[in-house]
Design an enzyme around this catalytic site. Structure first.
Site, PDB file in Angstrom:
ATOM      1  N   ASP A 419      -3.994  -9.404   5.557  1.00  0.00           N
ATOM      2  CA  ASP A 419      -3.499  -8.086   5.135  1.00  0.00           C
ATOM      3  C   ASP A 419      -4.534  -7.002   5.457  1.00  0.00           C
ATOM      4  OD1 ASP A 419      -2.186  -6.050   3.858  1.00  0.00           O
ATOM      5  OD2 ASP A 419      -2.009  -7.066   1.918  1.00  0.00           O
ATOM      6  N   GLY A 461       3.636  -2.791   9.936  1.00  0.00           N
ATOM      7  CA  GLY A 461       4.346  -2.285  11.113  1.00  0.00           C
ATOM      8  C   GLY A 461       3.545  -1.308  11.961  1.00  0.00           C
ATOM      9  N   ASP A 482       5.699  -2.426   1.382  1.00  0.00           N
ATOM     10  CA  ASP A 482       6.052  -3.430   0.371  1.00  0.00           C
ATOM     11  C   ASP A 482       7.476  -3.231  -0.141  1.00  0.00           C
ATOM     12  OD1 ASP A 482       3.464  -4.157   0.676  1.00  0.00           O
ATOM     13  OD2 ASP A 482       2.967  -4.110  -1.453  1.00  0.00           O
TER      14      ASP A 482
HETATM   15  C1  GAL Z   1      -0.143  -5.467   0.020  1.00  0.00           C
HETATM   16  C2  GAL Z   1       0.842  -6.414   0.649  1.00  0.00           C
HETATM   17  C3  GAL Z   1       1.525  -7.151  -0.467  1.00  0.00           C
HETATM   18  C4  GAL Z   1       0.486  -7.928  -1.258  1.00  0.00           C
HETATM   19  C5  GAL Z   1      -0.623  -6.997  -1.745  1.00  0.00           C
HETATM   20  C6  GAL Z   1      -1.788  -7.761  -2.357  1.00  0.00           C
HETATM   21  O1  GAL Z   1      -0.767  -4.733   1.013  1.00  0.00           O
HETATM   22  O2  GAL Z   1       1.748  -5.709   1.438  1.00  0.00           O
HETATM   23  O3  GAL Z   1       2.516  -8.020   0.050  1.00  0.00           O
HETATM   24  O4  GAL Z   1      -0.033  -8.938  -0.435  1.00  0.00           O
HETATM   25  O5  GAL Z   1      -1.126  -6.210  -0.695  1.00  0.00           O
HETATM   26  O6  GAL Z   1      -2.853  -6.949  -2.765  1.00  0.00           O
END
Ligand code: GAL
Length: 679
Positions: A419, A461, A482
């Site tokens: 991420d 994306g 999200d």
């Molecule tokens: C976001 C991600 C989520 C989750 C979260 C955890 O950036 O899109 O799905 O993983 O971080 O901190």
């Protein structure tokens, strides 16, 4: 509201007030109205809407707070600041039990000035299931409108903001100066209540009582790197005890006759077709499984499984990962192909003196956890960021990429969600090389370990990741921000994938984010706020896209409807189609969209989606699909053949719902053999 406005209404004879109030007032705001609703204190017997429990408000983005826009600014419409009110985001619902003491609801409505003219929404007020006010479509910058609704004798009120049928982008909606007037001397107050889906439950096939005769489900193809540990549990339903045999398994693999778990390590590259045979007291099942050996042969169908984030967020720990894994088997979902159990953010501690990542005290032993998950025939996933910190502020992989890949392999990890998060502070700019760099780096690190690890890119994306995710070694990539459990969020994540279909294929998939069915809630689980029909649309749409299906719910609270949604093999077979050609939108007429995708058995999956608020007839013509003559139609949610249809097929599609069919007579092909360039 000041006294002058209040007395304006008080001065009118009661009968006239009642008659006027029955008619919802809905008009462009006059300067005077706007100024009346900008008071600091409510009139006698009135309460601000923002004094109710706003955690019950559902919305497509962000969080509603009293007296602020959803962007956190003072509530402002056409330059007028409202000290009180509620800023929300389409699509939003707020249900209020009026306790029989309310007499009137008044609010100015519009798109907050913070969006500078962008956004389009529709405000509606429902009283005891009747729509009593509708602002019509309002764009950013439009003059604010006044809503005034009579609540005398009413039980329930729902405040709704729709996305005006054009997606939720920039839909910062304000209930500005909103207040509820109570009967004089009222001793109780209205209370906000949980959203309850009171829409009719669509009829879908019962999947929780499978036939006694064994049936083999799940992917028809799987792949692995020769020499690395192989794990695949054959998904089977049927009366137990079951015994498993496999003929034609490639060298290096064996099947456990009692559990159906295939383990070992492939000795060589190449395409092998094994025949799996399952015997039980009620009969025998037989199905071919194509096993592909080679480098980068993972996720040949979209991953099916569970991830901790949408339900537990920071509350994930060893115990709830174990119980989720066990529930995956006990609920029967593993018997339909669900196999990944993925830990999301917040497992990380610091690093040891040598720089190796440590799990925190919520996860005493990742190795023991992986062993447990593997013993159930399932696979374990983990989460990190290429930046110094994850999105939750935990230790990321920056400058420790190889060490982390080695550690994951040592622990027995099978899947990595990577991420972007704080890498934004490391990247020099948003150019493609900078966006790709951390993913290419981790790819090369994963390639050096002695374990197969599915690689999931999470960067929402950026840089049109779908165009280059596969070249950079991603098995899947998030295409969106999200998701949350609202129609606006789910529909915008899903329907926006139509133009990306050509980038999906075996080993590399578009990911519109995890599922929001069941009990979800990011550490505070509640029953999904998607209606039943919206849930059918969610699973249908993700299956048409060939998206990963990663549950994000409390695995101990799977109700019958949720299970029926998730273990429908006809629908899962669309998602898991071995040819891996994703579907896309062929056309949209008003609120009906027709999507189609070709399937390996020569048929086509066709979805008629209704994004509108009313039922609509949806019709697909065979000529839309390049087909002629009579075609067999199977309703996939009902698991029922409907017969042969000439010319096309029509059905009524419920509001926010879906009719999902398979068109054509399946060819009797036993095994899927990938084309040469894919094997
Ligand atoms: C976001 C991600 C989520 C989750 C979260 C955890 O950036 O899109 O799905 O993983 O971080 O901190």
């Amino acid at each position: 509201m000041n006294k002058r406005f209040w007395c304006l209404l008080c001065g009118i004879p009661f009968a006239l007030i009642a008659a006027l109030a029955m008619l919802t007032v809905m008009r462009p705001a006059q300067a005077q109205d706007a100024s009346e609703l900008t008071a600091q204190t409510p009139p006698p017997n009135a309460i601000w809407l923002g004094s109710l429990d706003l955690s019950k408000m559902t919305q497509g983005w962000g969080k509603s707070t009293a007296d602020k826009s959803v962007g956190g600014n003072p509530i402002t419409l056409n330059g007028v600041v409202y000290p009180h009110g509620v800023g929300t985001h389409a699509v939003s619902n707020f249900d209020v039990n009026l306790k029989g003491v309310a007499v009137k609801f008044v609010s100015m409505v519009g798109v907050d000035d913070e969006k500078k003219g962008m956004g389009s929404v529709d405000f509606r007020v429902w009283v005891d299931d009747k729509k009593v006010a509708d602002s019509g479509v309002m764009h950013g910058g439009d003059p604010a409108k006044l809503i005034s609704v009579n609540l005398t004798g009413a039980k329930m009120m729902r405040l709704e903001v729709t996305d005006a049928n054009d997606g939720i982008d920039s839909d910062h909606a304000d209930w500005a100066g909103a207040m509820i007037f109570l009967e004089p001397g009222a001793t109780v107050k209205p209370v906000a209540v949980d959203w309850v889906d009171d829409s009719p439950m669509p009829v879908i096939a019962d999947c929780t009582n499978p036939p006694a005769k064994p049936e083999i489900h799940g992917p028809r193809i799987t792949g692995a790197t020769p020499g690395r540990p192989f794990l695949f549990m054959v998904p089977v339903t049927g009366r137990e005890p079951l015994t498993f045999h496999a003929s034609g398994l490639p060298a290096g693999l064996k099947i456990n006759p009692h559990t159906g778990i295939i383990t070992g390590a492939l000795k060589a590259s190449g395409v092998h077709v094994a025949t799996i045979i399952v015997h039980g007291p009620a009969g025998t099942a037989k199905r071919d499984l194509t096993i592909v050996g080679g480098i980068h042969k993972l996720a040949l169908t979209p991953p099916l499984g569970w991830n901790s984030w949408n339900v537990w967020a920071g509350a994930v720990d060893d115990a709830n990962v174990r119980s989720s894994a066990l529930a995956m088997v006990k609920s029967g979902l593993a018997a339909h192909g669900f196999q990944y159990i993925n830990i999301d953010d917040t497992w990380e501690d610091g690093r040891d003196a040598q720089g190796f990542i440590q799990s925190n005290k919520k996860f005493p032993s990742m190795t023991a956890l992986a062993d447990y998950v593997h013993s159930l025939g399932l696979k374990l996933g983990i989460y990190s960021s290429p930046g110094p910190k994850t999105c939750g502020g935990y230790e990321g992989s920056y400058q420790h990429e190889q060490q982390d890949a080695d550690t994951y392999a040592k622990w027995g990890i099978d899947y990595l969600k990577y991420d972007w998060c704080s890498y934004g502070g490391i990247a020099k700019n948003n150019s493609l090389p900078e966006l790709q760099k951390p993913y290419k780096l981790m790819r090369s690190c994963l390639d050096k370990v002695d374990r197969d690890i599915v690689f999931s890119f999470c960067q929402y994306g950026m840089g049109d990741v779908w165009k280059w995710g596969a070249q950079c070694g991603g098995n899947l990539w998030r295409c969106t921000g999200d998701i949350n459990d609202s129609w606006g969020s789910m529909a915008s994540n899903g329907f926006s994938q139509s133009d990306h279909y050509m980038y999906a294929g075996p080993g590399h998939w578009n990911d519109p984010d995890m599922l929001v069915v069941g009990y979800v809630g990011w550490g505070n689980p509640h029953k999904t706020h998607l209606s039943y029909n919206e849930q059918v649309t969610h699973i249908s749409l993700w299956s048409m896209i060939a998206a990963p299906l990663l549950l994000g719910c409390d695995m101990s609270k799977l109700d019958k409807f949720t299970l029926d949604l998730l273990c429908n093999d006809d629908v899962l077979d669309v998602d898991q189609d071995p040819m891996g050609k994703a579907g896309h939108r062929y056309w949209q007429h008003n609120t009906i969209q027709m999507w189609a995708r070709p399937l390996w058995d020569g048929t086509m999956a066709v979805a008629l989606f209704n994004t509108g608020e009313e039922p609509h007839k949806g019709s697909v013509l065979w000529s839309d699909l390049g087909l002629k003559g009579k075609q067999l139609v199977r309703n996939l949610w009902l698991k029922k053949n409907l017969g042969y249809f000439a010319g096309g097929f029509s059905a009524e599609v419920p509001p926010h719902g879906t009719v999902l069919i398979k068109v054509g007579k399946p060819k009797n092909i036993k095994a899927y053999i990938p084309p040469k360039n894919e094997d």
